[in-house]
Each structure stands twice: as structure tokens, then as C-alpha cells.
Scaffold this motif. Structure first.
Motif, PDB file in Angstrom:
ATOM      1  N   TYR A 427       5.830  10.123  45.278  1.00 62.07           N
ATOM      2  CA  TYR A 427       5.263  10.210  43.937  1.00 62.07           C
ATOM      3  C   TYR A 427       6.370  10.299  42.889  1.00 62.07           C
ATOM      4  N   PHE A 428       5.970  10.142  41.626  1.00 60.78           N
ATOM      5  CA  PHE A 428       6.867  10.344  40.487  1.00 60.78           C
ATOM      6  C   PHE A 428       6.302  11.488  39.651  1.00 60.78           C
ATOM      7  N   LEU A 438       1.599  13.711  37.941  1.00 60.00           N
ATOM      8  CA  LEU A 438       2.042  13.127  39.199  1.00 60.00           C
ATOM      9  C   LEU A 438       1.466  11.722  39.306  1.00 60.00           C
ATOM     10  N   PHE A 439       2.335  10.724  39.494  1.00 59.61           N
ATOM     11  CA  PHE A 439       1.910   9.334  39.657  1.00 59.61           C
ATOM     12  C   PHE A 439       2.181   8.911  41.099  1.00 59.61           C
ATOM     13  N   PHE A 440       1.207   8.311  41.763  1.00 60.95           N
ATOM     14  CA  PHE A 440       1.420   7.811  43.118  1.00 60.95           C
ATOM     15  C   PHE A 440       0.355   6.772  43.470  1.00 60.95           C
ATOM     16  N   LYS A 470      -3.001  15.131  36.689  1.00 63.38           N
ATOM     17  CA  LYS A 470      -2.466  16.038  35.680  1.00 63.38           C
ATOM     18  C   LYS A 470      -2.779  17.471  36.089  1.00 63.38           C
ATOM     19  N   ILE A 471      -1.747  18.337  36.052  1.00 58.86           N
ATOM     20  CA  ILE A 471      -1.935  19.762  36.287  1.00 58.86           C
ATOM     21  C   ILE A 471      -1.534  20.485  35.012  1.00 58.86           C
ATOM     22  N   GLU A 495       7.547   5.477  43.141  1.00 55.87           N
ATOM     23  CA  GLU A 495       8.721   6.258  43.537  1.00 55.87           C
ATOM     24  C   GLU A 495       9.977   5.813  42.802  1.00 55.87           C
ATOM     25  N   ASN A 496       9.945   4.618  42.175  1.00 61.02           N
ATOM     26  CA  ASN A 496      11.094   4.116  41.419  1.00 61.02           C
ATOM     27  C   ASN A 496      10.897   4.201  39.906  1.00 61.02           C
TER      28      ASN A 496
END
Length: 523
Positions: A427-428, A438-440, A470-471, A495-496
Motif C-alpha cells: 500500500y501507499f 491508505l491506497f492499495f 481513510k482513518i 506501491e510506487n
């Protein structure tokens, strides 16, 4: 050339880990740029740049050439230049692209005369022009041959920069080997402030280097795992057979100051040394009640840099709540956790690895970990043995501790990623004030997932959606489907991703065999 554009106003499907439904919205704009093609035999080094100068995709063919492909701030292709590298010594070593201060550099190394030592050079890159900026300059010299690559680190405020290398050990029959580190401390213009080559106080058989960090004052901290018996043995007499030490190296002293961490009967699963934005050094990670690759909770320790006396951040240890661990697990796993709890045994999360630590504006700390592991299966076919390797990146755990050291919350973000490589996995993380995003890549079936359901699997690089979780500061969790890879017939590699401003992220993706840059705008 083609440009693809998506404006996504996603009504978030809120999945509060306290099983409360909360309404909310996440507004994301994903903008695709002009397609590009990396020259044959060149390997991408990813994008660099910013919203003022535009962006540059750098790719290299080892010992042959470097290619600069320019894009403006709207991701329109804006020129390409291929620069020969054949004037460099044939045995130069590519040490990668680095961003130091506000400038971009390519680092490369070469052996000294008569094969003595190793020299490191920094070649500045002009992002706006898409070319090298002036000649390369030598920035560091190792006294002898080194093992592996030059490593780098920066302080939390980016004012100090560290180059680290390891000299090849001198092997003598019957004698223990010791590690010699090279530490080169610089400011953010690559001006050298001090340099030392230091021998670590324990032999390689008796210790392991776990982490290192430079602070804003130019001090370097090295985290060691030290085995009590002098040999790398994890357990002795049913107790951990090790402790941890932080060695502080500075410009003015030749011997390091030492802080010792002893976690008693707790086993350390994963550990790292991190500087927060206030200049405080934090030792963070996960611990276990047993000698396995599983985590019972998180820990946060710090130390006084003047006296090197260690102290816990409030409790120091923060156990994962059972009700959080049981979420998104099979009925069988839930029963096993309940059984362990009823028998007074520790309940633990398997294969949890420390990923990052964020310090918010109010001084609170959020620690992130991910279940990360590799499975290898050997099989026999046609008179030949084969090995199949599968990489797994599963649930994310987030632990929030208030500035006063009190546990605020623990959250579990469910996912099941797997692939025959790490491409498209993990994730990013993007922090915005006290909130975290968190992006995945994920399976669309997990968008509206209840806590009593197991996540559907996602295969890296094969369809799915770009999930944004989103947290908030209060621990409220929301999910949004930002981009459907199958519907839009394009794929991204979260991830990039890389942040280029407070509200923008750059990345790249693919539309069949076409490569495309992308910008994510967060509102």
C-alpha cells in the motif's frame, strides 16, 4: 497520444471497526497523462519533480545511457533526451536517484586507483530542462572496498543527510569478524559536516544491525540486536536470548554513547528507529509473548539523548484488543483466538511487519504494520523439481497513541493480496494533518465488507480496484472505490506512488502495453 481523465466523487462506504455506520465523502480526482515508452533495455527509476517545474521520468541502460522524459504539470509529454554514459568508467556502480533538499541527484560510485577504496559521486539533474546540471562531483570516499551498496537516510526535518556504507570484512581464520561502518553526515546541499569509519562493538556472530537514523543535529543512531550468549540464538531457557542497544555517533566523540533496551520476557517481532518531527528518537515495533513470527501488540520506547537513559512512552507496550483481532477472520480463526484467551495464552497476529510511524501535529503517534510473508512450494514434474513462490501482503494494523502516551485506538484494515512477485502488492500511505489515507489494489467485493466476513483475495496486477481507506484522528474508518481497473481497462501500482505536494500524488499505470503517468488530487 491519449489522455484519460476520471473525476470520482465517491460516497464512502464507512466500515467503523466499532460496527457503527457513519456517513461521509471522499473526493478524489485521478488524472492520466500522455502515454510514454521507455527506450529499449532501459530500466525505469520512477518519476521525480514537482508542481512548479513539472515531472521527469528517468530510465537507464547500465553503462550505456540515461533517458529523460519530460512532462508538464498537466502530465503532457514535453520532450525527451537520451544522454550517453559511455564516458564514465566501465565499472561504475549505479547507486540510484536521490532527492536531497530541493534538488534531484543521480549517485554513482567507482573504485579508486589500484582498486583501493570506493568513491561516490553526485550528478545533479535539472528537472525543468530534463538534463544533467553541470558536472558530477565527488561527495564521499570509502577507505577500502565496500560490501553492497551505499545507503542513505535523512532527518525528519530534511536538514541533514546521511551516507552509510559497510567495509568488506578482513577475514582471519579462527577470529571473530567485526563490522566497520562508514558514516558520512551532510547538510541538505551535500556539504560534508563530518565523517567516521567506526567498528561496531560486537562481532557479527554476536549481533545484528536492525536499523539506523540520522537526526536534525547531525547525530547518527545505530540500532543493534545483541545476543547474550555471543551466538545468534533467539531463545535460551525459555527466555529471549538478546537485548537491544542504540549507539549514538556524533562529530565530537570517537566512542559511541549507548542506550540499552531490555524488553524482559517479551520477544521482539519487528523493530525500527525513527525520529519524530520534534527531534525525539523513537524505538518502535511489535512484540510477542512467544518465540514465533506473530505479534501480541506494539511498543514505543525513547531515550534521553544527553544521558542515553531509556524510558517507555507511557505504558510502552500496547496489546491488540481481542475484538479487533477477530474482525475479518474466519470462524475457525475466531474460535482459536477465543480458546487461547480462555486459557490465558497470548492472542497474536501472525507475520506482522513494521512499516512506518507517523507523528501528527498534536504530537500523537500512529504506528502501521502489515501482514507480509512469502510461501514457497516445491513440486516434481517431468523428472524435474520446481519451486513456486507466492508473495502475500494481507491486513494492515494501525495503532494510535496520544501525545500523553495513552492508547487511543487500534484499527484493522482488511485485505488479501497475493502474487508471484511484489508488483501491485502492499500500500501507499498519505498523511494529512491528523488523518491518514491508505491506497492499495483490492478486490471490489471488499468495498462493503462486514467485520464478520473474510476479505476476498486480490491477485497483484490482475484487475480489481484502487481502494482508498481513510482513518480519521478519532479512528473512524471509511472506504472508497477510487478507480475500477477492469471498467477503465487500466492498472495502477500504488506501491510506487509518491507525494509531490500536500494534496497531490504522482504514480504510473498501464493501459494494456501502454505506460501512463497519473496524478491523484485529494480534496
Amino acid at each position: 497520444m491519449k489522455t484519460k481523465f476520471l473525476l470520482c466523487l465517491a460516497v464512502a462506504i464507512m466500515a467503523s471497526l466499532t460496527s457503527q455506520a457513519v456517513d461521509g465523502k471522499v473526493k478524489i480526482q485521478v488524472k492520466w497523462g500522455d502515454e510514454f515508452q521507455v527506450p529499449k533495455k532501459h530500466i525505469e527509476e520512477n518519476f521525480v519533480g514537482n508542481m512548479q517545474d513539472g515531472f521527469l521520468l528517468i530510465s537507464m541502460q547500465q553503462r550505456k545511457s540515461v533517458c529523460f522524459q519530460k512532462f508538464d504539470t498537466a502530465l503532457k509529454a514535453n520532450g525527451e533526451k537520451v544522454q550517453s554514459l559511455e564516458a564514465l568508467p566501465k565499472q561504475y556502480g549505479n547507486q540510484g536517484i536521490r532527492i536531497v533538499g530541493r534538488k534531484v541527484y543521480w549517485f554513482y560510485s567507482q573504485e579508486g586507483q589500484n582498486d583501493v577504496g570506493e568513491h561516490l559521486y553526485a550528478q545533479e539533474i535539472d528537472v525543468k530542462k530534463g538534463d544533467f546540471a553541470g558536472p558530477a562531483r565527488e561527495i564521499a570516499v570509502a577507505s577500502d572496498a565496500i560490501s553492497g551498496y551505499w545507503s542513505t537516510d535523512r532527518s525528519a526535518d530534511s536538514s541533514k543527510f546521511l551516507l552509510k556504507y559497510t567495509l568488506l570484512p578482513v577475514r582471519k581464520r579462527g577470529e571473530p569478524e567485526f563490522t566497520t561502518l562508514g558514516l558520512v553526515v551532510m547538510d541538505n546541499t551535500l556539504k560534508q559536516l563530518w565523517k567516521k569509519e567506526v567498528e561496531l562493538p560486537y562481532s557479527q556472530d554476536a549481533s545484528e544491525m536492525e536499523s539506523y537514523q540520522i537526526d536534525r543535529n547531525g547525530n547518527v543512531f545505530v540500532l543493534l540486536k545483541v545476543y547474550e550468549s555471543g551466538k545468534k540464538r533467539e531463545v535460551k531457557d525459555d527466555q529471549p536470548n538478546y537485548h537491544y542497544e542504540v549507539l549514538k555517533y556524533s562529530r565530537t566523540t570517537d566512542k559511541p554513547a549507548i542506550a540499552k533496551f531490555d524488553f524482559g520476557d517479551r520477544y521482539v517481532v519487528d523493530i525500527a528507529l525513527v525520529e519524530d518531527y520534534n527531534g525525539r528518537m523513537i524505538c518502535a515495533g511489535f512484540y510477542s509473548g512467544q518465540a514465533h513470527f506473530s505479534a501480541e501488540g506494539a511498543f514505543l520506547y525513547t531515550f534521553d539523548e544527553a544521558t542515553m537513559a531509556t524510558k517507555a512512552i507511557d505504558k510502552g507496550f500496547y496489546e491488540f484488543p481481542l475484538e479487533v483481532m477477530k474482525q475479518y477472520e474466519s470462524e475457525r480463526t475466531q474460535k482459536k483466538l477465543d480458546k487461547a484467551e480462555s486459557k490465558g495464552k497470548s492472542t497474536e497476529v501472525p507475520q506482522l511487519k513494521f512499516k512506518s510511524l507517523r507523528v501528527a501535529e498534536d504530537g500523537s503517534i500512529t504506528l502501521f504494520g502489515e501482514q507480509s510473508y512469502v510461501v514457497q512450494v516445491s513440486y516434481y514434474s517431468g523428472n524435474t523439481w520446481y519451486t513456486r513462490t507466492t508473495y502475500h501482503e494481507d491486513d494492515i494494523y494501525a495503532v494510535k497513541v496520544a501525545a500523553d502516551g495513552q492508547l487511543r485506538w487500534v484499527r484493522k484494515v482488511p485485505k488479501r493480496q497475493a502474487g508471484n512477485s511484489t508488483i501491485g502488492l502492499s500500500y501507499f500511505l498519505r498523511s494529512d494533518g491528523n488523518d491518514n489515507y491508505l491506497f492499495f489494489a483490492d478486490n471490489i467485493k471488499n468495498l462493503d465488507l462486514h467485520t464478520d466476513e473474510v476479505p476476498a483475495a486480490h491477485v497483484g496486477g490482475a484487475g480489481g480496484i484502487l481502494m482508498c481507506v481513510k482513518i480519521t484522528d478519532d479512528g473512524v474508518v471509511s472506504k472508497s472505490n477510487i478507480y475500477d481497473f477492469r471498467e477503465e481497462d487500466a492498472y495502477m501500482y500504488p506501491e510506487n506512488f509518491r507525494s509531490v505536494s500536500a494534496r497531490q500524488i504522482i504514480g504510473r499505470g498501464r493501459d494494456h502495453k501502454i505506460s501512463l503517468p497519473l496524478l491523484i488530487n485529494m480534496e
